[in-house]
Design an enzyme around this catalytic site. Structure first.
Site, PDB file in Angstrom:
ATOM      1  CG  ASP A  45      -1.732   1.317   1.437  1.00 26.51           C
ATOM      2  OD1 ASP A  45      -2.866   1.040   0.767  1.00 26.51           O
ATOM      3  OD2 ASP A  45      -1.492   2.394   1.739  1.00 26.51           O
ATOM      4  CE1 TYR A  50       0.843   7.825   2.427  1.00 24.56           C
ATOM      5  CE2 TYR A  50       1.157   5.543   1.678  1.00 24.56           C
ATOM      6  CZ  TYR A  50       0.304   6.669   2.323  1.00 24.56           C
ATOM      7  OH  TYR A  50      -0.956   6.193   3.053  1.00 24.56           O
ATOM      8  CE  LYS A  75      -3.761   4.656   0.675  1.00 22.93           C
ATOM      9  NZ  LYS A  75      -2.172   4.675   0.781  1.00 22.93           N
ATOM     10  CG  HIS A 108      -4.692   9.432  -0.040  1.00 25.68           C
ATOM     11  ND1 HIS A 108      -3.304   9.573  -0.223  1.00 25.68           N
ATOM     12  CD2 HIS A 108      -4.849   9.300   1.494  1.00 25.68           C
ATOM     13  CE1 HIS A 108      -2.551   9.081   0.945  1.00 25.68           C
ATOM     14  NE2 HIS A 108      -3.484   8.945   1.919  1.00 25.68           N
TER      15      HIS A 108
HETATM   16  N1  NAP Z   1      -5.614   6.392   3.663  1.00 27.48           N
HETATM   17  C1  NAP Z   1      -4.835   7.130   4.470  1.00 27.48           C
HETATM   18  O1  NAP Z   1      -5.182   8.271   4.934  1.00 27.48           O
HETATM   19  C2  NAP Z   1      -3.687   6.309   5.475  1.00 27.48           C
HETATM   20  C3  NAP Z   1      -3.224   7.134   6.675  1.00 27.48           C
HETATM   21  C4  NAP Z   1      -2.250   6.615   7.223  1.00 27.48           C
HETATM   22  C5  NAP Z   1      -1.605   5.364   7.014  1.00 27.48           C
HETATM   23  N2  NAP Z   1      -2.074   4.760   5.734  1.00 27.48           N
HETATM   24  C6  NAP Z   1      -1.553   3.415   5.353  1.00 27.48           C
HETATM   25  O2  NAP Z   1      -1.813   2.373   6.526  1.00 27.48           O
HETATM   26  C7  NAP Z   1      -0.369   1.803   6.530  1.00 27.48           C
HETATM   27  C8  NAP Z   1      -0.376   1.386   8.096  1.00 27.48           C
HETATM   28  O3  NAP Z   1      -0.319   2.505   9.019  1.00 27.48           O
HETATM   29  P1  NAP Z   1       0.545   3.467   9.600  1.00 27.48           P
HETATM   30  O4  NAP Z   1       1.945   3.025   8.904  1.00 27.48           O
HETATM   31  O5  NAP Z   1       0.193   4.848   9.663  1.00 27.48           O
HETATM   32  O6  NAP Z   1       0.769   2.912  11.037  1.00 27.48           O
HETATM   33  P2  NAP Z   1       0.769   1.286  11.941  1.00 27.48           P
HETATM   34  O7  NAP Z   1       1.029   0.345  10.794  1.00 27.48           O
HETATM   35  O8  NAP Z   1      -0.335   1.527  12.755  1.00 27.48           O
HETATM   36  O9  NAP Z   1       1.900   1.305  12.976  1.00 27.48           O
HETATM   37  C9  NAP Z   1       3.395   1.565  12.205  1.00 27.48           C
HETATM   38  C10 NAP Z   1       4.276   1.553  13.591  1.00 27.48           C
HETATM   39  O10 NAP Z   1       3.953   0.547  14.382  1.00 27.48           O
HETATM   40  C11 NAP Z   1       5.599   0.005  14.611  1.00 27.48           C
HETATM   41  N3  NAP Z   1       5.350  -1.370  14.416  1.00 27.48           N
HETATM   42  C12 NAP Z   1       4.827  -2.410  13.587  1.00 27.48           C
HETATM   43  N4  NAP Z   1       4.906  -3.556  13.791  1.00 27.48           N
HETATM   44  C13 NAP Z   1       5.187  -3.643  14.928  1.00 27.48           C
HETATM   45  C14 NAP Z   1       4.995  -4.667  16.003  1.00 27.48           C
HETATM   46  N5  NAP Z   1       4.961  -6.055  15.865  1.00 27.48           N
HETATM   47  N6  NAP Z   1       5.591  -4.442  17.359  1.00 27.48           N
HETATM   48  C15 NAP Z   1       5.800  -3.152  17.782  1.00 27.48           C
HETATM   49  N7  NAP Z   1       5.858  -1.822  16.913  1.00 27.48           N
HETATM   50  C16 NAP Z   1       5.328  -2.106  15.528  1.00 27.48           C
HETATM   51  C17 NAP Z   1       6.461   0.495  13.292  1.00 27.48           C
HETATM   52  O11 NAP Z   1       7.706   0.757  13.727  1.00 27.48           O
HETATM   53  P3  NAP Z   1       8.935   0.346  12.909  1.00 27.48           P
HETATM   54  O12 NAP Z   1       8.688   0.651  11.400  1.00 27.48           O
HETATM   55  O13 NAP Z   1      10.150   0.908  13.525  1.00 27.48           O
HETATM   56  O14 NAP Z   1       8.940  -1.215  13.083  1.00 27.48           O
HETATM   57  C18 NAP Z   1       5.461   1.958  13.087  1.00 27.48           C
HETATM   58  O15 NAP Z   1       6.326   2.831  14.243  1.00 27.48           O
HETATM   59  C19 NAP Z   1       0.577   3.251   6.112  1.00 27.48           C
HETATM   60  O16 NAP Z   1       1.762   2.527   5.960  1.00 27.48           O
HETATM   61  C20 NAP Z   1      -0.115   3.450   5.020  1.00 27.48           C
HETATM   62  O17 NAP Z   1       0.215   2.465   3.886  1.00 27.48           O
HETATM   63  C21 NAP Z   1      -3.010   5.273   5.110  1.00 27.48           C
END
Ligand code: NAP
Length: 287
Positions: A45, A50, A75, A108
């Site tokens: 994704d 990004y 997106k 998005h």
């Molecule tokens: N459509 C939208 O508006 C929108 C908005 C935000 C995000 N997104 C998408 O959703 C995806 C996921 O959301 P996100 O990246 O914001 O947040 P997330 O997946 O909830 O959290 C990522 C964070 O958690 C840590 N992490 C991951 N696995 C872990 C584990 N098993 N134990 C401990 N810590 C862990 C990562 O650290 P490390 O990387 O240091 O391991 C990072 O700091 C994004 O990458 C993006 O593709 C979409």
């Protein structure tokens, strides 16, 4: 083994994937995606905003795995919704990724000329450039408005869903319409000590799993697709290893009680947040 979900148009989407938001360093992004591919992830994704579509595409090509084994999402950002910009934005995403088609393309954010963006996406869908099209951060009324005046129904709505912000109403609405819900920030990016929450820890210990695995399992059992992000291979592996246990009804209810009905990032329907995002913010970044 990752299960797949059939979208309303018949396209199969893996239920678990990998997000690359905030991987601004392109070498790091390419390395992380390559490692995630080795772990077994096939859904990736990304988004135009990004700035790392090229790194994702490079890692996919370098893997040597056939293109049709992957499910790639990107997106369109708000600044590309008007006039002839949406067609160009779709072509730009295709060329940045180095792909002939994108599996899922999303609007998005639900602001600005979304109708113009959607109609360009419908054309690209009918032309075979996009295998499925969808939306992100749309509320039920915004989704209904889009559906009432267009031909192609959104296949997916990507929303913030995590134990702090469970979005039951919006998730149920999408499911009732045949629109697949997809959770962004499944871990709320770790906010408010989600990984050490007592309830989640108790459930994790009972299954000899981690709190992160319990959260992802909870989403799987709610039939929600999700895309956790990590730059650490050990965590990529951990987040992928969630198909050998199940949460009981009572455990699902216990997690249900953690809902605060509030975003840890921004409420996309709050006028102040809307203004800030339109004026240049990236949703969820560094908040
Ligand atoms: N459509 C939208 O508006 C929108 C908005 C935000 C995000 N997104 C998408 O959703 C995806 C996921 O959301 P996100 O990246 O914001 O947040 P997330 O997946 O909830 O959290 C990522 C964070 O958690 C840590 N992490 C991951 N696995 C872990 C584990 N098993 N134990 C401990 N810590 C862990 C990562 O650290 P490390 O990387 O240091 O391991 C990072 O700091 C994004 O990458 C993006 O593709 C979409």
């Amino acid at each position: 083994m990752v299960e797949t979900i059939k979208l309303a148009n018949g396209v199969e989407m893996p239920q678990l994937g990998f997000g690359v938001f905030q991987m601004d360093d392109l070498d790091e992004c390419r390395r992380a995606v390559s490692q995630a591919i080795q772990v077994g992830y096939r859904l990736f994704d990304t988004a135009a905003t990004y700035g790392n579509e090229a790194a994702v595409g490079q890692a996919i090509r370098e893997s040597g795995i056939p293109r049709d084994q992957f499910f790639i999402t990107s997106k369109m950002w708000i600044s590309d919704y008007q006039g002839a910009a949406p067609e160009k934005a779709i072509d730009h995403s295709l060329s940045a990724l180095g792909l002939d088609y994108i599996d899922l393309y999303l609007i998005h954010m639900p602001y600005g000329d979304v109708f113009n963006a959607w109609r360009a996406m419908e054309k690209a869908y009918q032309a075979g450039k996009l295998r499925a099209i969808g939306i992100s951060n749309f509320s039920p009324d915004q989704t209904t408005n889009l559906m009432l005046f267009n031909q192609v129904k959104p296949q997916v709505n990507q929303l913030e869903v995590n134990p702090w912000n469970q979005q039951r109403e919006n998730v149920t609405f999408n499911q009732s319409q045949g629109i697949q819900p997809e959770a962004w920030a499944p871990f709320a990016e770790g906010k408010d000590q989600i990984f050490t929450n007592q309830t989640l820890q108790t459930i994790a210990q009972a299954h000899q799993k981690t709190t992160g695995q319990v959260i992802l399992r909870w989403l799987m059992q709610r039939k929600i697709v999700t895309i956790p992000k990590s730059v650490h291979r050990k965590r990529m592996q951990e987040n992928f290893d969630i198909f050998d246990f199940s949460l009981s009804y009572d455990e699902m209810q216990m997690i249900g009680q953690l809902d605060r009905h509030k975003s840890q990032f921004f409420d996309p329907h709050d006028p102040a947040a809307m203004k800030a995002i339109v004026q240049g913010g990236r949703p969820g970044a560094n908040q």
